[in-house]
Write a protein that holds these residues in place. Sequence first.
Motif, mmCIF file in Angstrom:
data_model
loop_
_atom_site.group_PDB
_atom_site.id
_atom_site.type_symbol
_atom_site.label_atom_id
_atom_site.label_comp_id
_atom_site.label_asym_id
_atom_site.label_seq_id
_atom_site.Cartn_x
_atom_site.Cartn_y
_atom_site.Cartn_z
ATOM 1 N N LEU A 133 0.863 -1.173 0.000
ATOM 2 C CA LEU A 133 0.000 0.000 0.000
ATOM 3 C C LEU A 133 0.902 1.226 0.000
ATOM 4 N N ILE A 134 0.668 2.138 -0.946
ATOM 5 C CA ILE A 134 1.438 3.372 -1.059
ATOM 6 C C ILE A 134 0.475 4.541 -0.906
ATOM 7 N N VAL A 135 0.789 5.482 -0.032
ATOM 8 C CA VAL A 135 -0.047 6.658 0.126
ATOM 9 C C VAL A 135 0.355 7.668 -0.946
ATOM 10 N N VAL A 136 -0.559 7.941 -1.864
ATOM 11 C CA VAL A 136 -0.306 8.860 -2.960
ATOM 12 C C VAL A 136 -0.557 10.297 -2.506
ATOM 13 N N GLU A 137 -1.589 10.467 -1.675
ATOM 14 C CA GLU A 137 -1.974 11.805 -1.232
ATOM 15 C C GLU A 137 -2.712 11.708 0.091
ATOM 16 N N GLY A 138 -2.429 12.613 1.013
ATOM 17 C CA GLY A 138 -3.132 12.653 2.289
ATOM 18 C C GLY A 138 -2.490 11.776 3.338
ATOM 19 N N GLU A 139 -3.312 11.392 4.321
ATOM 20 C CA GLU A 139 -2.828 10.517 5.386
ATOM 21 C C GLU A 139 -3.880 9.453 5.665
ATOM 22 N N VAL A 140 -3.410 8.271 6.041
ATOM 23 C CA VAL A 140 -4.304 7.158 6.347
ATOM 24 C C VAL A 140 -3.789 6.399 7.555
ATOM 25 N N HIS A 141 -4.696 5.684 8.177
ATOM 26 C CA HIS A 141 -4.333 4.707 9.195
ATOM 27 C C HIS A 141 -4.516 3.342 8.553
ATOM 28 N N VAL A 142 -3.501 2.498 8.669
ATOM 29 C CA VAL A 142 -3.574 1.146 8.130
ATOM 30 C C VAL A 142 -3.505 0.189 9.306
ATOM 31 N N GLN A 143 -4.589 -0.562 9.494
ATOM 32 C CA GLN A 143 -4.635 -1.562 10.554
ATOM 33 C C GLN A 143 -4.224 -2.891 9.955
ATOM 34 N N LEU A 144 -3.191 -3.511 10.526
ATOM 35 C CA LEU A 144 -2.722 -4.832 10.118
ATOM 36 C C LEU A 144 -2.791 -5.720 11.345
ATOM 37 N N GLY A 145 -3.766 -6.631 11.356
ATOM 38 C CA GLY A 145 -4.012 -7.411 12.566
ATOM 39 C C GLY A 145 -4.483 -6.461 13.647
ATOM 40 N N THR A 146 -3.737 -6.371 14.754
ATOM 41 C CA THR A 146 -4.117 -5.461 15.839
ATOM 42 C C THR A 146 -3.262 -4.191 15.845
ATOM 43 N N ASP A 147 -2.260 -4.107 14.955
ATOM 44 C CA ASP A 147 -1.395 -2.927 14.886
ATOM 45 C C ASP A 147 -1.969 -1.880 13.943
ATOM 46 N N VAL A 148 -1.863 -0.607 14.336
ATOM 47 C CA VAL A 148 -2.308 0.491 13.481
ATOM 48 C C VAL A 148 -1.090 1.346 13.132
ATOM 49 N N HIS A 149 -0.913 1.596 11.835
ATOM 50 C CA HIS A 149 0.212 2.387 11.342
ATOM 51 C C HIS A 149 -0.325 3.683 10.745
ATOM 52 N N GLU A 150 0.254 4.816 11.154
ATOM 53 C CA GLU A 150 -0.126 6.119 10.608
ATOM 54 C C GLU A 150 0.811 6.426 9.448
ATOM 55 N N LEU A 151 0.238 6.572 8.249
ATOM 56 C CA LEU A 151 1.035 6.816 7.052
ATOM 57 C C LEU A 151 0.633 8.132 6.401
ATOM 58 N N ALA A 152 1.621 8.831 5.817
ATOM 59 C CA ALA A 152 1.387 10.094 5.123
ATOM 60 C C ALA A 152 1.844 9.958 3.673
#
Length: 186
Positions: A133-152
């Motif tokens: 998953l590549i963030v092209v624009e903006g910011e997202v939270h990606v939940q993988l299992g129980t971990d949440v990653h903040e990506l910009a």
Amino acid sequence: MTEVAVQSALGERLRAIRQLRRKTLKSVATAAGISESFLSQLERGRTNATIATLQRLSTALGIEVSDLFTSTAERPRVLRREAREFVAWGELGRKALLTPKPFHSLEVVVARFEPGGSTGDEPYTHGDSEELLIVVEGEVHVQLGTDVHELATGDSVHYQSSTPHRVSNPGDETAEVMFVISPPSY
């Protein structure tokens, strides 16, 4: 093209798709309601199949029947950003397939999420492919299992599509992400 040549090309294409999807003769035959030996003969171009059988095989492989007859020597296809065909996805989300079907070893999907949008309330899985998953624009939270990653913008994360995952947009602007999946599992 002679009938024998068409039969042979169809069989080769069917086998290539099955192998790229990492499915066994037995699993595809069982899912399509045919014998493993019949499928083997079909893949070797030694027999014909009815349209109904081809439809069941296509369903078992996750493709369209027409994909079995598409030339493998396709010309490059340019898809302009404004020509992308988005469909609704999750909550306040839209996605578009960037790779033509069947693109055997790679699938690329672009998705846009309005503020507060997501892939849905619950994490989901599909197949057991590698996914980037590549963030092209903006910011997202990606939940993988129980971990949440903040990506910009510009960030990426790599995972197996069999890992329960969910994407959400916590920001005030529309977010756009690109999913690169190999082999295709949507």
